[in-house]
Design a protein around this motif. Sequence first.
Motif, PDB file in Angstrom:
ATOM      1  N   ASP A 107       0.558  -1.360   0.427  1.00 32.96           N
ATOM      2  CA  ASP A 107      -0.177   0.122   0.259  1.00 32.96           C
ATOM      3  C   ASP A 107       0.942   1.269   0.182  1.00 32.96           C
ATOM      4  O   ASP A 107       0.799   2.318   0.596  1.00 32.96           O
ATOM      5  CB  ASP A 107      -1.167   0.072   1.282  1.00 32.96           C
ATOM      6  N   TYR A 108       1.942   0.951  -1.198  1.00 27.72           N
ATOM      7  CA  TYR A 108       2.900   1.977  -0.386  1.00 27.72           C
ATOM      8  C   TYR A 108       3.358   2.549  -2.256  1.00 27.72           C
ATOM      9  O   TYR A 108       3.778   1.624  -2.630  1.00 27.72           O
ATOM     10  CB  TYR A 108       3.592   2.362   0.521  1.00 27.72           C
ATOM     11  N   TRP A 109       3.874   3.947  -2.317  1.00 29.76           N
ATOM     12  CA  TRP A 109       4.539   4.057  -3.648  1.00 29.76           C
ATOM     13  C   TRP A 109       5.844   4.695  -3.287  1.00 29.76           C
ATOM     14  O   TRP A 109       5.724   5.634  -2.330  1.00 29.76           O
ATOM     15  CB  TRP A 109       4.212   3.806  -5.236  1.00 29.76           C
ATOM     16  N   VAL A 110       6.829   4.512  -4.233  1.00 29.23           N
ATOM     17  CA  VAL A 110       8.476   5.460  -4.446  1.00 29.23           C
ATOM     18  C   VAL A 110       8.139   5.692  -5.192  1.00 29.23           C
ATOM     19  O   VAL A 110       8.186   4.940  -5.643  1.00 29.23           O
ATOM     20  CB  VAL A 110       8.827   4.528  -3.645  1.00 29.23           C
ATOM     21  N   THR A 111       9.057   7.333  -5.654  1.00 24.32           N
ATOM     22  CA  THR A 111       9.356   7.528  -7.012  1.00 24.32           C
ATOM     23  C   THR A 111      10.733   8.516  -6.556  1.00 24.32           C
ATOM     24  O   THR A 111      11.324   8.548  -5.217  1.00 24.32           O
ATOM     25  CB  THR A 111       8.323   9.157  -7.316  1.00 24.32           C
ATOM     26  N   GLY A 112      11.690   8.236  -7.524  1.00 26.23           N
ATOM     27  CA  GLY A 112      12.477   8.980  -8.079  1.00 26.23           C
ATOM     28  C   GLY A 112      13.173   9.668  -8.861  1.00 26.23           C
ATOM     29  O   GLY A 112      12.372   9.246  -9.387  1.00 26.23           O
ATOM     30  N   THR A 113      14.782   9.642  -8.571  1.00 29.94           N
ATOM     31  CA  THR A 113      15.124  10.202  -9.867  1.00 29.94           C
ATOM     32  C   THR A 113      15.958   9.522 -10.737  1.00 29.94           C
ATOM     33  O   THR A 113      16.307   8.537 -11.857  1.00 29.94           O
ATOM     34  CB  THR A 113      16.181  11.406 -10.124  1.00 29.94           C
ATOM     35  N   LYS A 114      15.889   8.491  -9.471  1.00 30.77           N
ATOM     36  CA  LYS A 114      17.439   7.066 -10.298  1.00 30.77           C
ATOM     37  C   LYS A 114      16.754   6.354  -8.857  1.00 30.77           C
ATOM     38  O   LYS A 114      17.193   6.107  -7.606  1.00 30.77           O
ATOM     39  CB  LYS A 114      18.968   7.064 -10.447  1.00 30.77           C
ATOM     40  N   MET A 115      16.427   5.056  -9.255  1.00 26.82           N
ATOM     41  CA  MET A 115      16.221   3.541  -8.373  1.00 26.82           C
ATOM     42  C   MET A 115      17.453   2.631  -8.656  1.00 26.82           C
ATOM     43  O   MET A 115      17.425   2.027 -10.237  1.00 26.82           O
ATOM     44  CB  MET A 115      15.208   3.173  -8.508  1.00 26.82           C
ATOM     45  N   THR A 116      18.045   2.984  -7.772  1.00 23.93           N
ATOM     46  CA  THR A 116      19.671   1.135  -8.051  1.00 23.93           C
ATOM     47  C   THR A 116      19.185   0.070  -6.898  1.00 23.93           C
ATOM     48  O   THR A 116      18.861  -0.130  -5.953  1.00 23.93           O
ATOM     49  CB  THR A 116      21.251   1.689  -8.290  1.00 23.93           C
ATOM     50  N   ILE A 117      18.275  -0.923  -7.622  1.00 21.64           N
ATOM     51  CA  ILE A 117      18.439  -2.464  -7.031  1.00 21.64           C
ATOM     52  C   ILE A 117      19.312  -3.567  -6.845  1.00 21.64           C
ATOM     53  O   ILE A 117      19.736  -3.867  -7.849  1.00 21.64           O
ATOM     54  CB  ILE A 117      16.866  -3.278  -7.731  1.00 21.64           C
ATOM     55  N   ARG A 123      18.459  -4.989  -1.665  1.00 19.32           N
ATOM     56  CA  ARG A 123      18.410  -3.606  -1.340  1.00 19.32           C
ATOM     57  C   ARG A 123      18.208  -2.769  -2.151  1.00 19.32           C
ATOM     58  O   ARG A 123      18.782  -2.824  -3.332  1.00 19.32           O
ATOM     59  CB  ARG A 123      19.269  -3.516  -0.571  1.00 19.32           C
ATOM     60  N   SER A 124      18.068  -1.477  -2.060  1.00 13.65           N
ATOM     61  CA  SER A 124      17.289  -0.643  -2.690  1.00 13.65           C
ATOM     62  C   SER A 124      18.302   0.717  -2.753  1.00 13.65           C
ATOM     63  O   SER A 124      18.078   0.915  -1.387  1.00 13.65           O
ATOM     64  CB  SER A 124      16.412  -0.070  -3.323  1.00 13.65           C
ATOM     65  N   ILE A 125      18.725   1.721  -3.707  1.00 12.31           N
ATOM     66  CA  ILE A 125      18.887   2.887  -3.170  1.00 12.31           C
ATOM     67  C   ILE A 125      17.930   3.236  -3.925  1.00 12.31           C
ATOM     68  O   ILE A 125      17.588   3.170  -5.334  1.00 12.31           O
ATOM     69  CB  ILE A 125      20.536   2.888  -3.694  1.00 12.31           C
ATOM     70  N   ILE A 126      17.575   4.517  -3.287  1.00 18.38           N
ATOM     71  CA  ILE A 126      16.609   5.797  -4.420  1.00 18.38           C
ATOM     72  C   ILE A 126      17.016   7.253  -3.978  1.00 18.38           C
ATOM     73  O   ILE A 126      17.329   7.630  -2.904  1.00 18.38           O
ATOM     74  CB  ILE A 126      15.218   5.315  -3.936  1.00 18.38           C
ATOM     75  N   GLU A 127      16.975   7.627  -4.803  1.00 18.68           N
ATOM     76  CA  GLU A 127      18.357   9.494  -4.958  1.00 18.68           C
ATOM     77  C   GLU A 127      16.871  10.064  -5.893  1.00 18.68           C
ATOM     78  O   GLU A 127      16.210   9.822  -6.793  1.00 18.68           O
ATOM     79  CB  GLU A 127      19.065   9.071  -6.050  1.00 18.68           C
ATOM     80  N   GLY A 128      16.504  11.080  -4.829  1.00 21.39           N
ATOM     81  CA  GLY A 128      15.680  12.118  -4.912  1.00 21.39           C
ATOM     82  C   GLY A 128      14.088  11.853  -4.532  1.00 21.39           C
ATOM     83  O   GLY A 128      13.660  12.184  -5.227  1.00 21.39           O
ATOM     84  N   SER A 129      13.781  10.793  -3.704  1.00 18.88           N
ATOM     85  CA  SER A 129      12.900  10.024  -3.188  1.00 18.88           C
ATOM     86  C   SER A 129      12.333  10.706  -2.676  1.00 18.88           C
ATOM     87  O   SER A 129      11.631  11.956  -2.048  1.00 18.88           O
ATOM     88  CB  SER A 129      13.438   8.766  -2.442  1.00 18.88           C
ATOM     89  N   ARG A 130      10.479  10.177  -2.464  1.00 19.69           N
ATOM     90  CA  ARG A 130       8.982  10.238  -2.135  1.00 19.69           C
ATOM     91  C   ARG A 130       8.661   9.804  -2.169  1.00 19.69           C
ATOM     92  O   ARG A 130       8.628   8.851  -3.303  1.00 19.69           O
ATOM     93  CB  ARG A 130       8.866  11.594  -3.609  1.00 19.69           C
ATOM     94  N   MET A 131       8.235   9.329  -0.863  1.00 22.79           N
ATOM     95  CA  MET A 131       7.211   8.026  -0.598  1.00 22.79           C
ATOM     96  C   MET A 131       5.868   8.429  -0.142  1.00 22.79           C
ATOM     97  O   MET A 131       5.521   9.291   0.175  1.00 22.79           O
ATOM     98  CB  MET A 131       7.912   7.411   0.470  1.00 22.79           C
ATOM     99  N   ILE A 132       4.385   7.666  -0.810  1.00 20.18           N
ATOM    100  CA  ILE A 132       3.257   7.783  -0.513  1.00 20.18           C
ATOM    101  C   ILE A 132       2.316   6.448   0.010  1.00 20.18           C
ATOM    102  O   ILE A 132       3.158   5.639  -0.759  1.00 20.18           O
ATOM    103  CB  ILE A 132       2.830   8.152  -1.705  1.00 20.18           C
TER     104      ILE A 132
END
Length: 141
Positions: A107-117, A123-132
């Motif tokens: 029940d969540y979503w994450v946006t970013g400028t770059k995602m590395t999985i 594990r993941s790294i999300i640059e410029g992230s925003r979580m909803i």
Amino acid sequence: MTVRNLEQQAIFEGDVVMKKEGLTITSDHAKVTFASIEAPMEDKKKPPAGLFSPQSQFADNEITLIHATGNVVLRQGDRRVHSKEALYYQKEEKVVLLGEPVALEKDYWVTGTKMTIFLRENRSIIEGSRMIIHPKDQAPE
């Protein structure tokens, strides 16, 4: 599919589906880059497996990079990631998503400028992230 032997590449166009051990990546286009494997001499002398399966032109190669573009969707378990572009690095078992990536899970979503999985490490790294976070009965917009 277009094969570029000199560049050690295969190019796929239209409704591309790539699968590997619980991971599925779909896209409009994909360029697969290969590198030569140095196999022991005794392995190179083996005949092709079966009468109707001649040795592939890629038999002595391994995938090093897959560059997927256009409507990229990565699926792994309950996780779904949408982006415009993805780079899959075989040896590192790493996917880099570019072009407005959006990850959806439960029940969540994450946006970013770059995602590395990092698939191996889960594990993941999300640059410029925003979580909803959305209630279960409301889908993300």
